[in-house]
Motif scaffolding. Sequence first.
Motif, PDB file in Angstrom:
ATOM      1  N   GLN A  16       0.831  -1.202   0.000  1.00 11.31           N
ATOM      2  CA  GLN A  16       0.000   0.000   0.000  1.00 11.31           C
ATOM      3  C   GLN A  16       0.868   1.254   0.000  1.00 11.31           C
ATOM      4  O   GLN A  16       1.995   1.243   0.506  1.00 11.31           O
ATOM      5  CB  GLN A  16      -0.896   0.047   1.242  1.00 11.31           C
ATOM      6  N   ARG A  18       0.413   5.047   1.519  1.00 11.79           N
ATOM      7  CA  ARG A  18      -0.482   5.795   2.401  1.00 11.79           C
ATOM      8  C   ARG A  18       0.292   6.903   3.093  1.00 11.79           C
ATOM      9  O   ARG A  18       1.511   7.007   2.970  1.00 11.79           O
ATOM     10  CB  ARG A  18      -1.114   4.864   3.431  1.00 11.79           C
ATOM     11  N   GLU A  19      -0.443   7.714   3.832  1.00  9.10           N
ATOM     12  CA  GLU A  19       0.173   8.801   4.585  1.00  9.10           C
ATOM     13  C   GLU A  19      -0.016   8.556   6.070  1.00  9.10           C
ATOM     14  O   GLU A  19      -1.129   8.300   6.533  1.00  9.10           O
ATOM     15  CB  GLU A  19      -0.449  10.138   4.189  1.00  9.10           C
ATOM     16  N   ASP A  20       1.073   8.593   6.822  1.00 10.46           N
ATOM     17  CA  ASP A  20       1.042   8.461   8.277  1.00 10.46           C
ATOM     18  C   ASP A  20       1.710   9.672   8.898  1.00 10.46           C
ATOM     19  O   ASP A  20       2.893   9.940   8.643  1.00 10.46           O
ATOM     20  CB  ASP A  20       1.784   7.192   8.726  1.00 10.46           C
ATOM     21  N   ASP A  24       4.468  10.456   3.533  1.00 11.37           N
ATOM     22  CA  ASP A  24       4.051   9.591   2.438  1.00 11.37           C
ATOM     23  C   ASP A  24       4.942   8.354   2.454  1.00 11.37           C
ATOM     24  O   ASP A  24       6.175   8.464   2.367  1.00 11.37           O
ATOM     25  CB  ASP A  24       4.199  10.350   1.111  1.00 11.37           C
TER      26      ASP A  24
END
Length: 211
Positions: A16, A18-20, A24
């Motif tokens: 995946q 995703r942004e945490d 990014d």
Amino acid sequence: MKDLIDELTAAHRDVQRREDDGTDLFAVRLRRTYPAAVADVWDAVTDPERLVRWFLPVTGDLRPGGSYQLEGNVGGDIVTCEPPRHLAVTWGAPQSVVTVRLTAEAAGRTVLELEHTVPAEFAGSGAGALYVGPGWDVSFLALGTYLRGVVVADPAAWENTLEGQHYSAGSIAAWSEVIGASGTATADEIAAAADTARAQFTPDLVATPGG
């Protein structure tokens, strides 16, 4: 060979983007169910005396906030340790984080999910999963073998045998398919990363025509 194919299909793979917390990143995830209780699996993945029997010798200040070093391999910091379900460590660099989560299932079984995250600026694309995924596949296989009570004289060396390299070849194919389906890398990026992975994980097969 059929047994090894069964082992490969026993694991679920996922990639995946995703942004945490504003970062990014790419997440490489591997999940498998083991026929052992959570406490036993947790002990197998955290106790140095058991780790050496299926993974690698580990040394260090093995507590939350401490650090570890795998013999002949990476080291890092222990970010989170919440027995018997959640472990997170940096993996060779502060930006590379490996998280392990355990979940109990019926009949004394345990789901182990491993997630390896790397910022997108370092990974480049989801094809980077091919640089780590096959290694984690071998580790998942080794853990399952150990939990079944099968003793391997040198777990780390098995990866370099022809049998181990054939297993890694299957893993590379599986990860290539998953990355393609995830839409996190182009076909050219996947092909280039797969070539690099084959050189790393299956050198004897690459050098052998028809391997």
